[in-house]
Enzyme design. Structure first.
Site, mmCIF file in Angstrom:
data_model
loop_
_atom_site.group_PDB
_atom_site.id
_atom_site.type_symbol
_atom_site.label_atom_id
_atom_site.label_comp_id
_atom_site.label_asym_id
_atom_site.label_seq_id
_atom_site.Cartn_x
_atom_site.Cartn_y
_atom_site.Cartn_z
ATOM 1 N N GLU A 125 -0.559 17.238 -9.363
ATOM 2 C CA GLU A 125 -1.333 18.472 -9.334
ATOM 3 C C GLU A 125 -2.577 18.196 -10.147
ATOM 4 O O GLU A 125 -3.686 19.030 -9.927
ATOM 5 C CB GLU A 125 -0.655 19.514 -10.184
ATOM 6 C CG GLU A 125 -0.264 19.078 -11.518
ATOM 7 C CD GLU A 125 0.825 20.201 -12.405
ATOM 8 O OE1 GLU A 125 0.541 21.446 -12.121
ATOM 9 O OE2 GLU A 125 1.565 20.066 -13.163
ATOM 10 N N ARG A 168 5.472 28.643 -24.962
ATOM 11 C CA ARG A 168 4.140 27.906 -25.198
ATOM 12 C C ARG A 168 3.279 28.455 -26.421
ATOM 13 O O ARG A 168 3.148 29.670 -26.365
ATOM 14 C CB ARG A 168 3.383 27.938 -23.987
ATOM 15 C CG ARG A 168 4.147 27.006 -22.916
ATOM 16 C CD ARG A 168 3.211 26.776 -21.759
ATOM 17 N NE ARG A 168 3.820 26.177 -20.587
ATOM 18 C CZ ARG A 168 4.319 24.786 -20.608
ATOM 19 N NH1 ARG A 168 3.703 23.991 -21.583
ATOM 20 N NH2 ARG A 168 4.452 24.199 -19.360
ATOM 21 N N ILE A 207 8.869 16.263 -18.274
ATOM 22 C CA ILE A 207 9.103 15.527 -17.055
ATOM 23 C C ILE A 207 7.738 14.826 -16.721
ATOM 24 O O ILE A 207 7.976 13.992 -15.810
ATOM 25 C CB ILE A 207 9.384 16.703 -15.923
ATOM 26 C CG1 ILE A 207 8.131 17.637 -15.522
ATOM 27 C CG2 ILE A 207 10.483 17.673 -16.239
ATOM 28 C CD1 ILE A 207 8.152 18.733 -14.407
ATOM 29 N N ASP A 208 6.626 14.887 -17.285
ATOM 30 C CA ASP A 208 5.598 14.149 -17.022
ATOM 31 C C ASP A 208 5.588 12.921 -17.430
ATOM 32 O O ASP A 208 4.875 11.919 -17.145
ATOM 33 C CB ASP A 208 4.241 14.922 -17.528
ATOM 34 C CG ASP A 208 3.827 16.164 -17.052
ATOM 35 O OD1 ASP A 208 4.461 16.298 -15.827
ATOM 36 O OD2 ASP A 208 3.299 17.060 -17.675
ATOM 37 N N GLN A 259 11.499 21.517 -10.017
ATOM 38 C CA GLN A 259 11.216 20.130 -10.791
ATOM 39 C C GLN A 259 11.547 20.150 -12.089
ATOM 40 O O GLN A 259 12.204 19.192 -12.741
ATOM 41 C CB GLN A 259 9.858 19.557 -10.486
ATOM 42 C CG GLN A 259 9.854 19.462 -9.123
ATOM 43 C CD GLN A 259 7.925 19.059 -8.890
ATOM 44 O OE1 GLN A 259 7.628 17.999 -9.011
ATOM 45 N NE2 GLN A 259 7.271 20.122 -8.717
ATOM 46 N N ARG A 260 11.394 21.312 -12.793
ATOM 47 C CA ARG A 260 11.872 21.679 -14.128
ATOM 48 C C ARG A 260 13.294 22.056 -14.463
ATOM 49 O O ARG A 260 13.675 22.028 -15.656
ATOM 50 C CB ARG A 260 10.704 22.591 -14.848
ATOM 51 C CG ARG A 260 9.554 21.816 -15.004
ATOM 52 C CD ARG A 260 8.760 22.100 -16.276
ATOM 53 N NE ARG A 260 9.042 23.455 -16.686
ATOM 54 C CZ ARG A 260 7.945 24.277 -17.093
ATOM 55 N NH1 ARG A 260 6.734 23.831 -16.506
ATOM 56 N NH2 ARG A 260 7.960 25.524 -17.316
ATOM 57 N N THR A 310 3.732 20.053 -28.520
ATOM 58 C CA THR A 310 4.749 20.145 -29.591
ATOM 59 C C THR A 310 4.678 19.222 -30.621
ATOM 60 O O THR A 310 4.721 19.289 -31.953
ATOM 61 C CB THR A 310 6.166 20.180 -28.821
ATOM 62 O OG1 THR A 310 6.215 21.265 -27.982
ATOM 63 C CG2 THR A 310 7.358 20.042 -29.998
#
Length: 358
Positions: free
Chosen positions: A233, A76, A137-138, A285-286, A116
């Site tokens: 979340e 990141r 994934i969002d 989940q990723r 990104t």
């Protein structure tokens, strides 16, 4: 004359990154043969800043269709720091442009999410030939109906909810499951419906804890000895929604709750008297292999990006709109988040099914 194509993956990993890299590479080799060379930028924009890259060959892209993560590595590198010269005295933008030139790239493909794409647009505005590919994934990248990685994450989150049902019923508990999604609740909405959650709490719709508890108590009165609450979340209550991020974060810290899910669970147990537990599947989940859907989508996106390289159409990002793969201008989508709109059909479906949205 050979065309040199750079590829990088930036931000969080997700299923489908390698499948997309493979889709790009195989399509480039199929369309351009020996007239293309592919350069892998290691560890995202960090590698572009620090000159970390390697030339790749066809063998590098074999056997990675089903592989999770990214063979190029990722880190990141926040967009807000891209023009900030920190203690290392590195001008990041100048350094990225230098690596692009040193690697003799004709274009650069950037696989990643919102951050990104903002940096990709920055580099495009700086004169580099850039193509984006939407990963997260969002599912929150503006201008595309879906991003690769999303459907696999839905499958994983749904399985978590499925498995929680049996233990919740066995122990007569309320189970609060925290699903990834900080700004957008697509993953929670899809997996909540698919997994049969009773209550779904989303970032886009601030919740009232009293209404949440009422929904739990209604189920108990109807004879159900458990309830499943799917919590994004990024969910916040109606009071927090009126505050700035620093303010509500401070309130949570002062109360001793690091996440909304823990606070919701504590409040539900106190107000309803029902035993309550929290489940946080987190980075599961990723991880892992992409689903069949995401393998197909990744291949569609990758092959389309290869076509864009061949026709030299830059300053764009790939998208899926109404089941057609297209491209959007980077400047039109960078910095915009695709949230769940108020009139979303799935919200209507959830309400019809008696699911409480807080």
């Amino acid at each position: 004359m050979k065309k040199r194509v750079g590829i990088l993956t930036s931000g969080g990993d997700c299923p489908g990154l390698n499948a997309t890299i493979r889709g790009v590479a195989k399509a480039l080799y199929a369309r351009m043969g020996d007239n293309v060379e592919i350069v892998g930028i290691l560890n995202g924009y960090h590698g572009l800043i620090n000159g970390e890259y390697r030339e790749m060959c066809e063998d590098d892209f074999r056997g990675i269709l089903t592989l999770g993560g990214t063979i190029l590595g990722t880190k990141r590198t926040p967009f807000k720091l891209m023009r900030v010269v920190e203690d290392d005295k590195i001008d990041k933008v100048a350094a990225m442009k230098k690596t692009y030139k040193d690697a003799k790239l004709d274009c650069l493909l950037c696989l990643g999410g919102n951050g990104t794409h903002k940096t990709a647009n920055l580099l495009s505005q700086e004169g580099l030939n850039i193509i984006g590919l939407p990963k997260t994934i969002d599912n929150d990248i503006y201008g595309t109906d879906v991003t690769f990685g999303f459907h696999t994450a839905v499958d994983i989150a749904t399985e978590v909810i499925d498995r929680i049902h049996t233990t919740a019923g066995s122990h007569s508990r309320v189970m609060c499951i925290e699903i990834m999604g900080n700004k957008a609740g697509w993953l929670t909405l899809y997996s909540g419906i698919a997994g049969g959650a009773d209550i779904i709490l989303l970032p886009e719709q601030p919740y009232d804890i009293d209404r949440v508890c009422e929904a739990v108590e209604r189920r108990a009165k109807r004879g159900s000895n458990f309830s499943i609450i799917a919590v994004a979340e990024g969910a916040m209550n109606v009071d927090e929604a009126r505050l700035k991020r620093k303010e509500w974060a401070a309130r949570r810290a002062e109360a001793g709750y690091t996440t909304a899910t823990n606070r919701i669970a504590a409040a539900v147990q106190k107000k309803t008297g029902m035993e309550t537990r929290v489940c946080i599947p987190g980075h599961m989940q990723r991880g892992g292999s992409p689903s069949a859907y995401d393998r197909v989508l990744a291949t569609q996106f990758g092959s389309y990006a290869a076509k864009l390289v061949e026709i030299e159409q830059y300053g764009v990002t790939v998208a899926l709109v109404n089941n057609h793969v297209i491209s959007n201008r980077l400047e039109d989508i960078a910095g915009k988040t695709r949230n769940i709109p108020e009139g979303c059909e799935l919200l209507t479906v959830a309400k019809r099914m008696g699911i409480s949205l807080g």
